[in-house]
Design an enzyme around this catalytic site. Sequence first.
Site, PDB file in Angstrom:
ATOM      1  N   LYS A 104      -6.312  -7.237  -2.417  1.00  0.00           N
ATOM      2  CA  LYS A 104      -4.879  -7.268  -2.742  1.00  0.00           C
ATOM      3  C   LYS A 104      -4.055  -6.708  -1.592  1.00  0.00           C
ATOM      4  O   LYS A 104      -3.099  -7.337  -1.129  1.00  0.00           O
ATOM      5  CB  LYS A 104      -4.610  -6.480  -4.028  1.00  0.00           C
ATOM      6  N   ASP A 113      -1.164  -7.829  -8.136  1.00  0.00           N
ATOM      7  CA  ASP A 113      -1.012  -6.412  -8.470  1.00  0.00           C
ATOM      8  C   ASP A 113      -0.910  -6.279  -9.984  1.00  0.00           C
ATOM      9  O   ASP A 113      -1.145  -7.243 -10.723  1.00  0.00           O
ATOM     10  CB  ASP A 113       0.207  -5.820  -7.755  1.00  0.00           C
TER      11      ASP A 113
END
Length: 216
Positions: free
Chosen positions: A120, A138
Amino acid sequence: MSTKTSRALSEFLHKRFEGVKCALDYRNPFECLVAISLSAQTTDKSVNKVSPILFNKYKDAHQLSIAKQSDVEEIIKPLGLYRNKAKNIISLAKSLVELYDGEIPMELEKLTKLSGVGTKTAGVFLLEIANVPAIPVDTHVHRISDRLGFSKPDMDAYALQKKLEKQFPKEEWGFIHHATIHFGREICHAKNPCCDECSLHGYCSYFKKTSSTKAK
């Protein structure tokens, strides 16, 4: 996953959040990577308040790698979880110096070899700095994906990223990422979301569940 749902989400995001971008302030790749790392479980606004102080004192990975943890903690204390975050960004800087002599690589595989950098963080960094299309996941992106039936809470974030990327045109990936984050922050909160500001009721499991409960 429904194409109809992804189309509805895209239309809503364009209508409500057209033109949104990453809210973190940074001046170079080093600052960008550290700011992204600091932004976990806090707001970008909070990171932007402490990052100028941090980066004025530690201008690159070499300087941050030899920083005293207590000094870094004092600067980022307003963020919360500051002890762990100070330890993590120093460790990140050390691995950056050890592996790449302080120069940040622009490949996902190399970035994820850095201490504390997962897919991420690497994906967000590459999207911001190198304009590499992606939909990094997220907590906001995951929550909205769960509610719209794109995923389940226990789904791996990187697997969800790849699944989402199949649903939207590549040129839309960056926008979908940023806009969905804004959607989560401003409307689709984890608790008490502002459902009256959303037009996706017909696709949302949260809205259907709460509406059903209220009807009883």
